[in-house]
Write an enzyme that holds these catalytic residues in place. Sequence first.
Site, PDB file in Angstrom:
ATOM      1  N   CYS A 109       1.062  -1.246   0.390  1.00  0.00           N
ATOM      2  CA  CYS A 109       0.036   0.593   0.183  1.00  0.00           C
ATOM      3  C   CYS A 109       0.949   0.737  -0.410  1.00  0.00           C
ATOM      4  O   CYS A 109      -0.254   2.704  -0.234  1.00  0.00           O
ATOM      5  CB  CYS A 109      -0.474   0.228   0.705  1.00  0.00           C
ATOM      6  SG  CYS A 109      -1.152  -1.513   2.127  1.00  0.00           S
ATOM      7  N   HIS A 163      -8.565   4.966  -1.729  1.00  0.00           N
ATOM      8  CA  HIS A 163      -7.924   4.077  -1.399  1.00  0.00           C
ATOM      9  C   HIS A 163      -7.172   2.556  -2.751  1.00  0.00           C
ATOM     10  O   HIS A 163      -6.850   1.667  -2.487  1.00  0.00           O
ATOM     11  CB  HIS A 163      -7.708   3.403  -0.613  1.00  0.00           C
ATOM     12  CG  HIS A 163      -5.782   2.920   0.130  1.00  0.00           C
ATOM     13  ND1 HIS A 163      -5.179   3.366  -0.418  1.00  0.00           N
ATOM     14  CD2 HIS A 163      -6.027   1.748   0.765  1.00  0.00           C
ATOM     15  CE1 HIS A 163      -4.003   2.718   0.448  1.00  0.00           C
ATOM     16  NE2 HIS A 163      -4.488   1.233   1.041  1.00  0.00           N
TER      17      HIS A 163
END
Lengths: 350, 389, 132
Positions: free
Chosen positions: B87, B336
Amino acid sequence: MVGIVSYGAYIPRFRIDTGEIARVWGEDPNRAKKSLLVESKAVAGPDEDACTMAVEASRYAIRRWGGDPADIDVIYVGSESHPYAVKPTASILADALGASPHVMAVDLEFACKAGTAGLISAMAMVKSGMARFGLAVGSDTAQGAPGDALEYTAASGAAAFIVGSQGVIARLNGFHSVTTDTPDFWRRAGRPYPRHGGRFTGQPAYFKHILMAARGLMEKMGTGPEDYDFAIFHQPNTKFPLSAGKRLGFPKEKILPGIVVNKIGNTYAASMLMGLARVLDKAEPGQRILAVSFGSGAGSDAFDFTVTENIEAIRVDGVPTVDELIERGRFVDYAIYAKYRGKILMGDEE
Amino acid sequence: MRRVAVIGVGETKYGEHWEKSIRELAVEAGLRALEDAGISSEDLDAIVGGNMSAGSYTGQDHIGALIADFSGIADRHIPAIRVEAACGSGGAAIHVGFNLVASGMYDIVLVGGVEKQTDVGVDMSKEILAGASDREWEAFFGATFPALVAMMAKRYMYEYGDIREQMAMIPVMMHENAMNNPDAHFHRRITVDDVLNSPPIAEPFHLLDVAPVSDGAAAIILAPLDYARKNYDTVVELAGSAVATDYIGMHDRPSLITLAANVHASRKAFRMAGMEVRDLDLLELHDAFSFLPIVTLEDLGLAERGKGASLVEEGILSMDGDLPLSPSGGLKAKGHPVGATGVGQAVEAVWQLRGQAGKRQVPDAEKALIQSIGGTGATIAINLFRREK
Amino acid sequence: MVVPRHWREREHRYRLVATKCKICGRIYFPPRSVCPNCGRKSIGNMEKLQLSGNGTVYTYTIVHSGMNAFKLQKPYILAIIELEEGPRVTGQIVDAEPNEVYIGMPVRMVFRRIRQEGASGIIHYGYKFAPR
């Protein structure tokens, strides 16, 4: 001297009341309680199977024993619910215990007597000098077809016995086995649930073989019911072993200590062994035990044991007794039971 | 080492892009950044692409070359390389791009980030994202990403007391900020009660504590600071860039009430930039879970240990506070798209420092910090931006 | 087919065999082939060590939105266990209700099915933890 040097039992945490099963199938909720004298049965969780339960029971046995798992030279796992059709439970067990690689390990199947077949085979290996110690396990997540009479009793559990010639807690005095081709209960390859012969499973199957094996053994040993402190029989329900015992001349008091089926159901390959474990939890040195298994198909193994003074030494903290395992039950309803035991048709995994 | 500036930025809208493929998203963001910089793709010397799991999400790996190709510059044969740090891929890609320019190896470098998450179902997505943790010793045993960070939050609350409600204020703030961001995944206000009453995910987190699964892409173009000074009126410098790592499995970390990589990366980035934390005008933090900004505020030295939540309560981090947190709407509300997220934070920072952030403009913002967390903190990238006066 | 990946970890997963640095004595689980404390000197000096399986809950969570592989167990309890030999390990807690778990709770290792490769694939066994 050859005999049992340690033992361990495992009963999964979940229980279902036989009345709850009856409720779902529209039957008398007291049917199983009254006719079979079975109140509830043990249900394995969704992450348990015959292999995991075999490991847990064996680890308890090893903890009581205090020996080195690498000294176990032979492992037999008896079950009618091995997780794999091909690929042994015994090899997973051997690795999980730290007994591999120098060990002979194999799975056995003979309905409810595969565990005791392992027990006598392991003892024979020890007695012949081919093995220092042996491990025999009966473990099953027994499945009755939904709605079938078997569903009231088909349960999950495991019992493990370490056998050897040193530190024996129960000496093997004698053994007798009987086998005939009697198709009272079977499951064809690839089928999920077994079928059975209804009342045919009684007289010509269970009783005939149990009585024949018990009488055969007592004849061999020159003994009678009065010579034994405990009589343990395979227990598909509570009624059968009480009835078999009565016909052999054993009073109820000698049979009841080995009865576990009333609370946890029929644990199949672990059934008689679980009863034996419960008796060993309480037995005193010098007491003599007759233990007879029954496996459909059909056959019975009868054992004659005498408890030795070593029994006290293996009653260690941190290893639960059979009664303690029975008591820890948590009841679930039929829906959760069906989910845990794979009775719900699931969608494809992504 | 040369100083580095950002000369162009661009991004796609974040959200569920059912009709767009990963290559279309990446190219769209890249072209916007080129347009913003007033250059063309032929001017690029190299491409760095941040992406976590294109292979698992779309079956497509080798996306560096793919993106160069579909940007129409295959016959320029420039290097185009993917950077992966879960991430934190976006933030790490910026760090790599920074080094390419700072070292003098390349002049004009496009740093892109992209993730296309909606080509698989949610169950598969959980497994893919869990690859950012220790696959064999965490994910294998049923550790989803929210579950891991939840265990961090649980331990934090065991040591410092319940901050459940203060955590819930962060998603509320993010949704409020995103109302003014046209590129955001969500345009909908929520309340603390909404967060606390949303379905539980992994206690203490509920659905609204957790950033969504989004598709999207973002790109920035880096160039030597001198080049930027020569060619542009407003110059935003990428003044400090650092990446730090930590134990990948949370169980191996000595403490769960700090992210050690936060401390190390931020210290290094601030030193490089000659900046201090109190100089900052805004933060874009990695709020994949509502707890993470709280521990980050403490790791950055903005709050004492165990007091990060009070900063949230005091309103310092709201748009009219002293140090606005993620004016973009953050990961929670802007969205995201994992590999794009860190680069998207840079896009926001540059817009803010240039004074181009529209209704969500932080007045006269000069200095910004962006933080990109990979996994549960095993990689953290801190990048610092500064506008030249 | 992911058999070898799991197979090679079996002694660690089946019975918590850790590695121990012969130089500094530190114990690692999950196992490591290099000791972070001793660096390259530890190469070839890491020995196996059987852990007791006993520990306490260091932190935990109740997973409501879990992985599909654990669908039948939802909500399930995930924890980091501090083992009595020192290392911490991530695993599920079974045989306990969510409201019975607390930080500091004593637990012991149990052997369970973790995942399976579909209905016809291999079954992955390993450790979980139960109240002690």
